[in-house]
Scaffold this motif. Structure first.
Motif, PDB file in Angstrom:
ATOM      1  N   LEU A 191       0.976  -1.017   0.087  1.00  0.00           N
ATOM      2  CA  LEU A 191       0.033   0.000  -0.003  1.00  0.00           C
ATOM      3  C   LEU A 191       0.894   1.247   0.075  1.00  0.00           C
ATOM      4  CD1 LEU A 191      -2.600   1.453   0.345  1.00  0.00           C
ATOM      5  CD2 LEU A 191      -2.354   1.178   2.844  1.00  0.00           C
ATOM      6  N   THR A 192       0.657   2.293  -1.131  1.00  0.00           N
ATOM      7  CA  THR A 192       1.243   3.295  -1.060  1.00  0.00           C
ATOM      8  C   THR A 192       0.243   4.415  -1.128  1.00  0.00           C
ATOM      9  OG1 THR A 192       2.639   2.369  -2.776  1.00  0.00           O
ATOM     10  CG2 THR A 192       3.056   4.920  -2.248  1.00  0.00           C
ATOM     11  N   VAL A 193       0.538   5.202   0.016  1.00  0.00           N
ATOM     12  CA  VAL A 193      -0.596   6.429   0.223  1.00  0.00           C
ATOM     13  C   VAL A 193       0.389   8.065   0.210  1.00  0.00           C
ATOM     14  CG1 VAL A 193      -2.073   7.444   1.731  1.00  0.00           C
ATOM     15  CG2 VAL A 193      -1.799   4.892   1.690  1.00  0.00           C
ATOM     16  N   GLY A 194      -0.561   8.954  -0.384  1.00  0.00           N
ATOM     17  CA  GLY A 194      -0.054  10.257  -0.272  1.00  0.00           C
ATOM     18  C   GLY A 194      -0.282  10.931   1.063  1.00  0.00           C
ATOM     19  N   VAL A 195       0.538  11.992   1.288  1.00  0.00           N
ATOM     20  CA  VAL A 195       0.337  12.853   2.617  1.00  0.00           C
ATOM     21  C   VAL A 195       0.255  14.287   2.292  1.00  0.00           C
ATOM     22  CG1 VAL A 195       1.403  11.175   3.960  1.00  0.00           C
ATOM     23  CG2 VAL A 195       2.907  12.736   3.133  1.00  0.00           C
ATOM     24  N   ASP A 196      -0.298  14.465   0.973  1.00  0.00           N
ATOM     25  CA  ASP A 196      -0.181  15.846   0.731  1.00  0.00           C
ATOM     26  C   ASP A 196      -1.782  16.536   1.449  1.00  0.00           C
ATOM     27  OD1 ASP A 196       1.934  16.159  -1.413  1.00  0.00           O
ATOM     28  OD2 ASP A 196       0.749  14.710  -2.066  1.00  0.00           O
ATOM     29  N   ALA A 197      -2.526  15.793   1.790  1.00  0.00           N
ATOM     30  CA  ALA A 197      -3.781  16.297   2.473  1.00  0.00           C
ATOM     31  C   ALA A 197      -4.736  15.192   2.900  1.00  0.00           C
ATOM     32  CB  ALA A 197      -4.596  17.010   1.329  1.00  0.00           C
TER      33      ALA A 197
END
Length: 371
Positions: free
Chosen positions: A65-71
């Motif tokens: 699982l890859t997740v962004g943290v921009d918002a």
């Protein structure tokens, strides 16, 4: 072999076509998989990762699982996914932080490798409750043979080339980003109280749809099925036309039930197959009645509020509770008195809400804690 299907997730439709149901359906029989989302929330994790169908896949198979943290992705979401990760080591989680100015990590797709083919699900929905179920979203499912697929190769190539931007959850940059998102969501939640300001649903909250006066509600007397109840039986019409059940043995056909107790607190979601069993009983096993001793006098009355396709708030009102007399009087007014036939009626929510304003099911309840 190649098969392409396009779906519109629409909670207002009969089918729903929920992204989470498609993911869970395709996870069956998979040997490994992965998902890559711009955002995730604790409620989105709850919908997907806590489902027994997904657990049966991940307990024996690798999932990246890859997740962004921009918002959006905040500390609460991290805590929720780490609880799951502690139980299932096959889950690998990485957070992507891009260095490019005016650019964010924004993919939304999931894939599974099966014995003879790959499944790719690509769409607009994030790993949030809204993206997986409650929002209007679009997604496509593409199935191709192992020999002809190259999408996973391209994605793995991208990850290999960008390892400098992949971080573990305890990295300082990740922790700072999650803290920032947590604070931003608190601020936006306060702004959202001003109804004149329109904000993205995922930006502020992640919860089940708010009950609306035009929602359909089913008021139904509950029949006895033993000294202690195990299930709630329904007639054929309501089973198919209210609960959207089917005769097709399709594992993607499931309903969500959210019990509201007498204190107005919503309980853990209940996932129930909406399929006619071989005995042709039209029923659902529901936690609110499981093991309940059937009253010696009077019949329990179930109140089922349809908030979206295949999604229901419900509560069971006993003869000893104050609201029971009001509901019983309403059924008598509409359907007359019956000692052996179970009375059931579908109406607009507003019609009964005006007569039962204190019924706990009208209380604003959410999947997530209030921010």
């Amino acid at each position: 072999m190649a098969d392409y299907r396009f779906y519109l997730q629409n909670p207002a439709s009969k089918e729903g076509n929920y992204l989470v149901d498609e993911i869970l359906f395709q996870s069956k029989g998979a040997k490994k998989g992965g998902a890559h989302f711009a955002f995730m929330s604790s409620s989105g994790i709850d919908l997907l990762f806590k489902d027994e169908r997904f657990i049966s896949f991940i307990k024996d198979n690798h999932f990246f699982l890859t997740v962004g943290v921009d918002a959006i992705t905040d500390e609460k979401a991290l805590n929720e996914i780490l609880k799951f990760n502690e139980k299932y080591a096959n889950l690998v989680i990485k957070f992507f932080i891009t260095e490019a100015k005016n650019s964010i990590f924004h993919p939304k797709f999931i894939w599974f490798q099966k014995e003879k083919h790959y499944v790719h699900i690509v769409g607009s929905g994030n790993l949030t409750a809204g993206g997986l179920r409650w929002n209007v979203e679009a997604y496509s499912t593409y199935i191709c043979s192992v020999e002809k697929q190259n999408e996973i190769y391209n994605w793995e190539k991208f990850l290999t080339e960008n390892t400098d931007f992949l971080f573990d959850h305890d990295n300082e940059r990740v922790k700072l980003a999650l803290k920032r998102n947590t604070e931003n969501r608190k601020i936006l939640a306060k702004i959202a109280k001003d109804k004149s300001i329109l904000l993205d649903e995922d930006t502020v909250k992640d919860e089940i749809p708010e009950p609306h006066p035009d929602n359909t509600i089913l008021i139904a007397e509950i029949s006895k099925n033993g000294d202690r109840l195990q299930q709630v039986n329904f007639d054929k019409d309501n089973f198919f036309n209210f609960f959207d059940a089917t005769t097709v043995q399709d594992e993607a056909t499931y309903n969500l039930f959210f019990q509201v107790n007498k204190d107005g607190l919503m309980q853990e979601k209940e996932i129930r197959p909406a399929v006619v069993v071989k005995s042709h009983n039209y029923r659902f096993e529901l936690n609110a009645v499981k093991g309940m001793k059937y009253p010696e006098e009077g019949k329990p009355i179930g109140v089922f509020l349809k908030i979206a396709a295949k999604s229901f708030l419900y509560m069971v009102v006993l003869p000893t509770e104050n609201a029971h007399s009001v509901l019983d009087e309403f059924l008598t007014e509409k359907l007359g008195i019956s000692s052996n036939r179970m009375r059931r009626i579908r109406i607009k929510a507003e019609e009964i809400r005006t007569r039962t304003p204190d019924l706990p099911i009208w209380v604003k309840t959410t999947l997530a804690d209030h921010i």
